[in-house]
Design an enzyme around this catalytic site. Structure first.
Site, PDB file in Angstrom:
ATOM      1  NE  ARG A 196      -4.365  -1.076   0.387  1.00 17.36           N
ATOM      2  CZ  ARG A 196      -4.778  -2.326   0.155  1.00 17.36           C
ATOM      3  NH1 ARG A 196      -3.958  -3.199  -0.382  1.00 17.36           N
ATOM      4  NH2 ARG A 196      -6.019  -2.674   0.435  1.00 17.36           N
ATOM      5  CB  SER A 230      -9.092  -1.032   4.118  1.00 14.21           C
ATOM      6  OG  SER A 230      -9.336  -2.318   3.644  1.00 14.21           O
ATOM      7  CD  GLU A 259      -5.737   1.646   1.931  1.00 10.50           C
ATOM      8  OE1 GLU A 259      -6.746   1.051   2.338  1.00 10.50           O
ATOM      9  OE2 GLU A 259      -5.028   1.219   1.018  1.00 10.50           O
TER      10      GLU A 259
HETATM   11  N1  EPU Z   1     -10.938 -10.345  10.365  1.00  8.88           N
HETATM   12  C1  EPU Z   1     -11.573 -10.346  11.592  1.00  8.88           C
HETATM   13  N2  EPU Z   1     -12.887  -9.960  11.658  1.00  8.88           N
HETATM   14  C2  EPU Z   1     -13.567  -9.589  10.538  1.00  8.88           C
HETATM   15  C3  EPU Z   1     -12.939  -9.577   9.283  1.00  8.88           C
HETATM   16  C4  EPU Z   1     -11.604  -9.959   9.223  1.00  8.88           C
HETATM   17  O1  EPU Z   1     -10.976 -10.692  12.620  1.00  8.88           O
HETATM   18  O2  EPU Z   1     -14.757  -9.268  10.675  1.00  8.88           O
HETATM   19  C5  EPU Z   1      -9.531 -10.768  10.312  1.00  8.88           C
HETATM   20  C6  EPU Z   1      -9.414 -12.242   9.990  1.00  8.88           C
HETATM   21  O3  EPU Z   1      -8.331 -12.777  10.703  1.00  8.88           O
HETATM   22  C7  EPU Z   1      -9.069 -12.248   8.515  1.00  8.88           C
HETATM   23  C8  EPU Z   1      -8.222 -11.007   8.434  1.00  8.88           C
HETATM   24  O4  EPU Z   1      -8.824 -10.072   9.324  1.00  8.88           O
HETATM   25  O5  EPU Z   1      -8.379 -13.389   8.140  1.00  8.88           O
HETATM   26  C9  EPU Z   1      -8.086 -10.429   7.050  1.00  8.88           C
HETATM   27  O6  EPU Z   1      -9.375 -10.062   6.583  1.00  8.88           O
HETATM   28  P1  EPU Z   1      -9.643  -9.831   5.025  1.00  8.88           P
HETATM   29  O7  EPU Z   1      -9.200 -11.008   4.239  1.00  8.88           O
HETATM   30  O8  EPU Z   1     -11.052  -9.364   4.862  1.00  8.88           O
HETATM   31  O9  EPU Z   1      -8.619  -8.701   4.614  1.00  8.88           O
HETATM   32  P2  EPU Z   1      -8.114  -7.349   5.302  1.00  8.88           P
HETATM   33  O10 EPU Z   1      -6.696  -7.549   5.698  1.00  8.88           O
HETATM   34  O11 EPU Z   1      -9.064  -6.910   6.354  1.00  8.88           O
HETATM   35  C10 EPU Z   1      -7.159  -6.466   3.037  1.00  8.88           C
HETATM   36  C11 EPU Z   1      -7.235  -5.217   2.219  1.00  8.88           C
HETATM   37  C12 EPU Z   1      -8.560  -5.151   1.484  1.00  8.88           C
HETATM   38  C13 EPU Z   1      -8.678  -6.372   0.584  1.00  8.88           C
HETATM   39  C14 EPU Z   1      -8.589  -7.624   1.450  1.00  8.88           C
HETATM   40  C15 EPU Z   1      -8.588  -8.889   0.651  1.00  8.88           C
HETATM   41  C16 EPU Z   1      -5.839  -3.642   3.447  1.00  8.88           C
HETATM   42  C17 EPU Z   1      -5.795  -2.378   4.220  1.00  8.88           C
HETATM   43  N3  EPU Z   1      -7.063  -4.052   3.074  1.00  8.88           N
HETATM   44  O12 EPU Z   1      -8.176  -6.364   4.039  1.00  8.88           O
HETATM   45  O13 EPU Z   1      -8.561  -3.998   0.675  1.00  8.88           O
HETATM   46  O14 EPU Z   1      -9.909  -6.380  -0.136  1.00  8.88           O
HETATM   47  O15 EPU Z   1      -7.339  -7.601   2.191  1.00  8.88           O
HETATM   48  O16 EPU Z   1      -7.371  -9.055   0.030  1.00  8.88           O
HETATM   49  O17 EPU Z   1      -4.790  -4.227   3.165  1.00  8.88           O
HETATM   50  C18 EPU Z   1      -9.266  -1.720   0.603  1.00  8.88           C
HETATM   51  O18 EPU Z   1      -8.073  -1.421   0.584  1.00  8.88           O
HETATM   52  O19 EPU Z   1     -10.159  -0.856   0.561  1.00  8.88           O
HETATM   53  C19 EPU Z   1      -9.650  -3.117   0.717  1.00  8.88           C
HETATM   54  C20 EPU Z   1     -10.911  -3.485   0.863  1.00  8.88           C
END
Ligand code: EPU
Length: 336
Positions: A164, A236, A332
């Site tokens: 990012r 995010s 972000e």
């Molecule tokens: N999790 C929780 N509770 C929740 C949701 C998630 O504890 O309600 C934890 C879980 O451990 C899960 C982890 O968070 O495994 C990761 O969740 P997720 O796969 O949804 O991804 P994220 O790290 O929260 C990132 C990106 C997203 C992208 C997703 C999928 C960033 C800041 N965000 O989110 O990007 O869609 O991975 O690859 O890196 C964006 O930038 O706007 C965005 C949506």
């Protein structure tokens, strides 16, 4: 060049905030942008370049000039047996670009389906999702330097991409480079990335091809993330924080189930969504702003939020995460 005065930015920010700007300027080509750079009035004002406003939080009306690129379209500039090089205008809608690549059988961006925003921002943000990052396919970035008005073509290495992050987000460069085109190098023989999250589960027994992977990513996103056309949000709100191993080891004693992803020998990345959920903040509201129930990394506008409500909720999240985990979350989203 389109110039509007006292203009509502409602359609230019995905939080759906009805804020106004003194001027809105949209340029359609590089010549228009060069003309803007020769304009004394422009430099006498405060100004900010936006994309689709999918990563912006306006705290109130903007007493200056909001600039937007309307340089659109995609041109194939080179082709070999294995690859194509596509030059895309910075103002091209990101997901339309991804859809066009998928339809033509060019792989590399399919995991980045349905991300709101435009091509120019993809190269600033190094957008990423489901195990892929834009930087892996970016060949070069065409940008104008505000301070000299000169054009520079950045190689991928010069963009200094990381999670990012890019050269264009460094504090000394932020807001100073206006991207006009991004050249993407895509593969005619794609290698699929299916191991992140539940892509395989969504594919079930379907054949694996660019279209089915794109449809799986779309289905996953639609099941977790609110559609900004219906519910204001900026995806995010925070980036996932990096913490040092010692800090992680300390936290693990109290929270053995804390998810983490090793980055190198010294740091791990932890999901901010997990930290926020563990603070009990899912569904928390301040004014019209709320922490999204299905993905707490997302702050939503329930319909009547002000920019300040959203900023106050973000501050409350940071305070709670800091207090419980000693971790600083970084937004972000850009505050304007
Ligand atoms: N999790 C929780 N509770 C929740 C949701 C998630 O504890 O309600 C934890 C879980 O451990 C899960 C982890 O968070 O495994 C990761 O969740 P997720 O796969 O949804 O991804 P994220 O790290 O929260 C990132 C990106 C997203 C992208 C997703 C999928 C960033 C800041 N965000 O989110 O990007 O869609 O991975 O690859 O890196 C964006 O930038 O706007 C965005 C949506």
């Amino acid at each position: 060049m389109r110039i509007e005065q006292n203009y509502s930015l409602l359609k230019h920010n995905t939080f759906g905030l009805d804020v106004k700007t003194k001027y809105f300027v949209e340029y359609e080509n590089e010549a228009d942008l060069q003309a803007l750079f020769r304009d004394e009035y422009f430099f006498s004002q405060q100004f900010w370049h936006i994309g689709q406003g999918s990563n912006l939080l306006f705290l109130g009306d903007f007493d200056g000039i909001i600039i937007h690129s309307a340089i659109q379209g995609v041109e194939k500039i080179k082709e070999t047996a294995g690859f194509v090089w596509l030059k895309a205008g910075a103002g091209t809608d990101w997901d339309s670009f991804v859809a066009y690549c998928v339809e033509n059988g060019w792989g590399g961006l399919e995991n980045l389906s349905l991300i709101p925003g435009e091509v120019g921002a993809s190269a600033v943000q190094n957008i990423g999702a489901y195990g892929a990052e834009a930087a892996e396919c970016i060949e070069e970035v065409h940008a104008y330097f505000l301070e000299t008005g000169e054009k520079k073509i950045f190689s991928n290495a010069e963009c200094a991409y990381s999670y990012r992050h890019s050269f264009f987000k460094e504090p000394e460069n932020k807001g100073k480079y206006y991207i006009t085109y991004v050249v993407y190098k895509l593969s005619k023989k794609p290698e699929f990335r299916l191991d992140y999250g539940n892509i395989r589960e969504h594919l079930a027994d379907k054949p694996v091809n660019l279209d089915t992977v794109r449809q799986a990513v779309i289905a996953i996103r639609e099941s977790k993330l609110p559609d900004p056309k219906k519910t204001g949000n900026a995806g995010s709100f925070f980036v996932n924080p990096y913490i040092c191993i010692a800090h992680y080891e300390g936290l693990k004693k109290h929270y053995p189930d804390m998810p983490h992803y090793p980055v190198n020998d010294e740091v791990v990345k932890v999901p901010a969504a997990w930290l926020i959920e563990r603070c009990g903040l899912k569904g928390k509201t301040i004014g019209g702003a709320a922490v999204h129930e299905k993905q707490p990394l997302v702050i939503i506008n329930q319909g009547n939020a002000t920019g300040q409500d959203i900023a106050d909720l973000a501050a409350e999240i940071c305070r709670a995460v800091k207090e419980k985990f000693f971790i600083d979350l970084s937004p972000e989203v850009n505050f304007i």
